[in-house]
Design a protein around this motif. Structure first.
Motif, PDB file in Angstrom:
ATOM      1  N   CYS A   1      -9.795  16.917  47.401  1.00  0.00           N
ATOM      2  CA  CYS A   1     -10.639  17.995  47.540  1.00  0.00           C
ATOM      3  C   CYS A   1     -10.497  18.622  48.886  1.00  0.00           C
ATOM      4  O   CYS A   1     -11.050  19.510  49.342  1.00  0.00           O
ATOM      5  CB  CYS A   1     -12.021  16.748  48.199  1.00  0.00           C
ATOM      6  N   GLY A   2      -9.591  18.637  49.854  1.00  0.00           N
ATOM      7  CA  GLY A   2      -9.164  19.739  50.303  1.00  0.00           C
ATOM      8  C   GLY A   2      -9.507  19.602  51.784  1.00  0.00           C
ATOM      9  O   GLY A   2      -9.255  20.064  53.093  1.00  0.00           O
ATOM     10  N   GLN A   3     -10.428  18.344  52.093  1.00  0.00           N
ATOM     11  CA  GLN A   3     -11.049  18.121  53.191  1.00  0.00           C
ATOM     12  C   GLN A   3     -10.167  17.212  54.194  1.00  0.00           C
ATOM     13  O   GLN A   3      -9.183  16.110  53.738  1.00  0.00           O
ATOM     14  CB  GLN A   3     -12.620  17.092  53.128  1.00  0.00           C
ATOM     15  N   LYS A   4     -10.704  17.211  55.137  1.00  0.00           N
ATOM     16  CA  LYS A   4      -9.404  16.705  57.220  1.00  0.00           C
ATOM     17  C   LYS A   4      -9.859  15.114  56.580  1.00  0.00           C
ATOM     18  O   LYS A   4     -11.492  15.492  56.835  1.00  0.00           O
ATOM     19  CB  LYS A   4      -9.348  17.465  57.631  1.00  0.00           C
ATOM     20  N   ALA A   5      -9.573  13.949  57.111  1.00  0.00           N
ATOM     21  CA  ALA A   5      -9.972  13.204  58.184  1.00  0.00           C
ATOM     22  C   ALA A   5      -9.380  12.920  59.569  1.00  0.00           C
ATOM     23  O   ALA A   5      -7.919  13.334  58.793  1.00  0.00           O
ATOM     24  CB  ALA A   5     -10.724  12.183  57.040  1.00  0.00           C
TER      25      ALA A   5
ATOM     26  N   LYS B   1       6.671  13.917  49.046  1.00  0.00           N
ATOM     27  CA  LYS B   1       5.861  13.908  47.987  1.00  0.00           C
ATOM     28  C   LYS B   1       5.645  12.968  48.545  1.00  0.00           C
ATOM     29  O   LYS B   1       4.927  12.356  48.736  1.00  0.00           O
ATOM     30  CB  LYS B   1       7.398  13.417  46.982  1.00  0.00           C
ATOM     31  N   ILE B   2       4.160  13.139  47.512  1.00  0.00           N
ATOM     32  CA  ILE B   2       2.745  12.298  46.859  1.00  0.00           C
ATOM     33  C   ILE B   2       3.283  12.200  45.115  1.00  0.00           C
ATOM     34  O   ILE B   2       3.596  12.855  44.286  1.00  0.00           O
ATOM     35  CB  ILE B   2       1.806  13.772  47.302  1.00  0.00           C
ATOM     36  N   LYS B   3       2.593  11.175  45.563  1.00  0.00           N
ATOM     37  CA  LYS B   3       1.894  10.813  43.860  1.00  0.00           C
ATOM     38  C   LYS B   3       0.220  11.101  43.617  1.00  0.00           C
ATOM     39  O   LYS B   3      -0.285  10.682  44.236  1.00  0.00           O
ATOM     40  CB  LYS B   3       1.752   9.764  43.068  1.00  0.00           C
ATOM     41  N   ILE B   4      -0.144  11.991  42.798  1.00  0.00           N
ATOM     42  CA  ILE B   4      -1.135  12.428  42.204  1.00  0.00           C
ATOM     43  C   ILE B   4      -1.720  12.085  40.262  1.00  0.00           C
ATOM     44  O   ILE B   4      -0.767  11.510  39.486  1.00  0.00           O
ATOM     45  CB  ILE B   4      -1.332  14.154  42.217  1.00  0.00           C
TER      46      ILE B   4
ATOM     47  N   THR C   1      -6.100  22.982  42.485  1.00  0.00           N
ATOM     48  CA  THR C   1      -5.501  22.941  43.526  1.00  0.00           C
ATOM     49  C   THR C   1      -4.704  21.849  44.087  1.00  0.00           C
ATOM     50  O   THR C   1      -5.852  20.444  44.027  1.00  0.00           O
ATOM     51  CB  THR C   1      -5.956  23.699  44.315  1.00  0.00           C
ATOM     52  N   VAL C   2      -3.326  21.486  44.471  1.00  0.00           N
ATOM     53  CA  VAL C   2      -2.976  20.408  45.214  1.00  0.00           C
ATOM     54  C   VAL C   2      -2.815  20.284  46.389  1.00  0.00           C
ATOM     55  O   VAL C   2      -1.441  21.234  47.063  1.00  0.00           O
ATOM     56  CB  VAL C   2      -2.179  19.482  44.589  1.00  0.00           C
ATOM     57  N   TYR C   3      -3.586  19.941  48.013  1.00  0.00           N
ATOM     58  CA  TYR C   3      -3.321  19.978  48.740  1.00  0.00           C
ATOM     59  C   TYR C   3      -2.981  19.083  49.776  1.00  0.00           C
ATOM     60  O   TYR C   3      -2.281  18.090  48.941  1.00  0.00           O
ATOM     61  CB  TYR C   3      -4.969  20.095  49.727  1.00  0.00           C
TER      62      TYR C   3
ATOM     63  N   GLY D   1      -2.260  20.535  55.149  1.00  0.00           N
ATOM     64  CA  GLY D   1      -3.401  20.990  54.502  1.00  0.00           C
ATOM     65  C   GLY D   1      -2.745  22.142  53.838  1.00  0.00           C
ATOM     66  O   GLY D   1      -3.782  22.662  53.182  1.00  0.00           O
ATOM     67  N   PHE D   2      -1.274  23.037  53.000  1.00  0.00           N
ATOM     68  CA  PHE D   2      -1.337  23.722  52.473  1.00  0.00           C
ATOM     69  C   PHE D   2      -1.956  23.688  51.472  1.00  0.00           C
ATOM     70  O   PHE D   2      -1.513  22.520  50.345  1.00  0.00           O
ATOM     71  CB  PHE D   2       0.194  23.925  52.357  1.00  0.00           C
ATOM     72  N   PRO D   3      -2.228  24.545  50.594  1.00  0.00           N
ATOM     73  CA  PRO D   3      -3.052  24.371  49.342  1.00  0.00           C
ATOM     74  C   PRO D   3      -1.494  24.834  48.499  1.00  0.00           C
ATOM     75  O   PRO D   3      -0.879  26.386  48.058  1.00  0.00           O
ATOM     76  CB  PRO D   3      -3.913  25.143  49.144  1.00  0.00           C
ATOM     77  N   HIS D   4      -1.272  24.126  47.086  1.00  0.00           N
ATOM     78  CA  HIS D   4      -0.548  24.603  46.002  1.00  0.00           C
ATOM     79  C   HIS D   4      -1.022  24.449  44.709  1.00  0.00           C
ATOM     80  O   HIS D   4      -1.847  23.780  44.946  1.00  0.00           O
ATOM     81  CB  HIS D   4       0.975  22.909  46.398  1.00  0.00           C
ATOM     82  N   GLU D   5      -0.325  25.100  44.162  1.00  0.00           N
ATOM     83  CA  GLU D   5      -1.441  25.114  42.533  1.00  0.00           C
ATOM     84  C   GLU D   5      -0.017  24.433  41.776  1.00  0.00           C
ATOM     85  O   GLU D   5       0.902  24.674  41.608  1.00  0.00           O
ATOM     86  CB  GLU D   5      -1.198  26.690  42.308  1.00  0.00           C
ATOM     87  N   LYS D   6      -0.517  23.931  40.730  1.00  0.00           N
ATOM     88  CA  LYS D   6      -0.069  23.030  40.407  1.00  0.00           C
ATOM     89  C   LYS D   6       0.262  23.419  38.528  1.00  0.00           C
ATOM     90  O   LYS D   6      -0.067  24.634  38.049  1.00  0.00           O
ATOM     91  CB  LYS D   6      -1.241  21.882  39.538  1.00  0.00           C
TER      92      LYS D   6
END
Length: 171
Positions: free
Chosen positions: A71-75, A149-152, A159-161, A166-171
């Motif tokens: 969702c690209g939101q920060k916490a 690296k992350i796993k999604i 979009t994968v942030y 927080g940089f947006p990446h296109e899948k």
């Protein structure tokens, strides 16, 4: 009072990834921790349940924020535990508190009994500490911006942030 120390581990998948959960959209993903992050990661989690209304001075990431890959939101950095992980750490903290109460307060109260009156106190019960083993799900996504690296979720097509910057990446 003296410090209490306990070794605790949480399950990782076969590739060493730790499951996280966005506190806003509640979607889950996994991160691969660096060696430096692994050192005091769990201790900070337990401290967050033991120390309330105080700033924990154990590191400089108290105000660090991360970004949800979906969702690209920060916490804040301490808000990404899954519900099961949070319950696991809460139970550990409650059991540590029960040990302190049982070893100090209950013993002292029981020691107050004499010939004139009898004082009785029940010990606090401890809960079983358990967490499900980590399953091997999700796909690896390279975050070139931070060289991490992350796993999604397999089916995620949006979009994968970057969790870290927080940089947006296109899948």
């Amino acid at each position: 009072m003296s410090d209490m120390e306990m070794k605790v581990s949480i399950p990782l998948d076969d590739d060493g990834y730790l499951r996280r959960e966005c506190p806003l959209c509640l979607k889950q993903f996994k991160i691969l921790l660096t060696k430096e992050e692994k050192g005091d990661f769990v201790n900070k989690a337990i401290n967050s349940y033991m120390v309330k209304d105080e700033k924990i001075e154990s590191g400089d990431d108290n105000d660090l924020e991360h970004t949800c890959p979906y969702c690209g939101q920060k916490a804040h950095s301490d808000g990404w535990w899954t519900q099961e992980q949070a319950e696991f750490f809460r139970t550990i903290a409650e059991n540590m508190a029960a040990d302190i109460v049982n070893e100090t307060l209950v013993k002292a109260i029981k020691g107050m009994s004499n010939d004139l009156f009898k004082v009785d106190a029940n010990e606090m019960e401890k809960k079983e500490v358990w967490m499900h083993p980590e399953i091997n799900d999700m796909v690896v996504f390279n975050l070139d911006c931070c060289e991490r690296k992350i796993k999604i979720e397999d089916e995620w097509n949006g979009t994968v942030y970057c969790f870290f910057c927080g940089f947006p990446h296109e899948k």
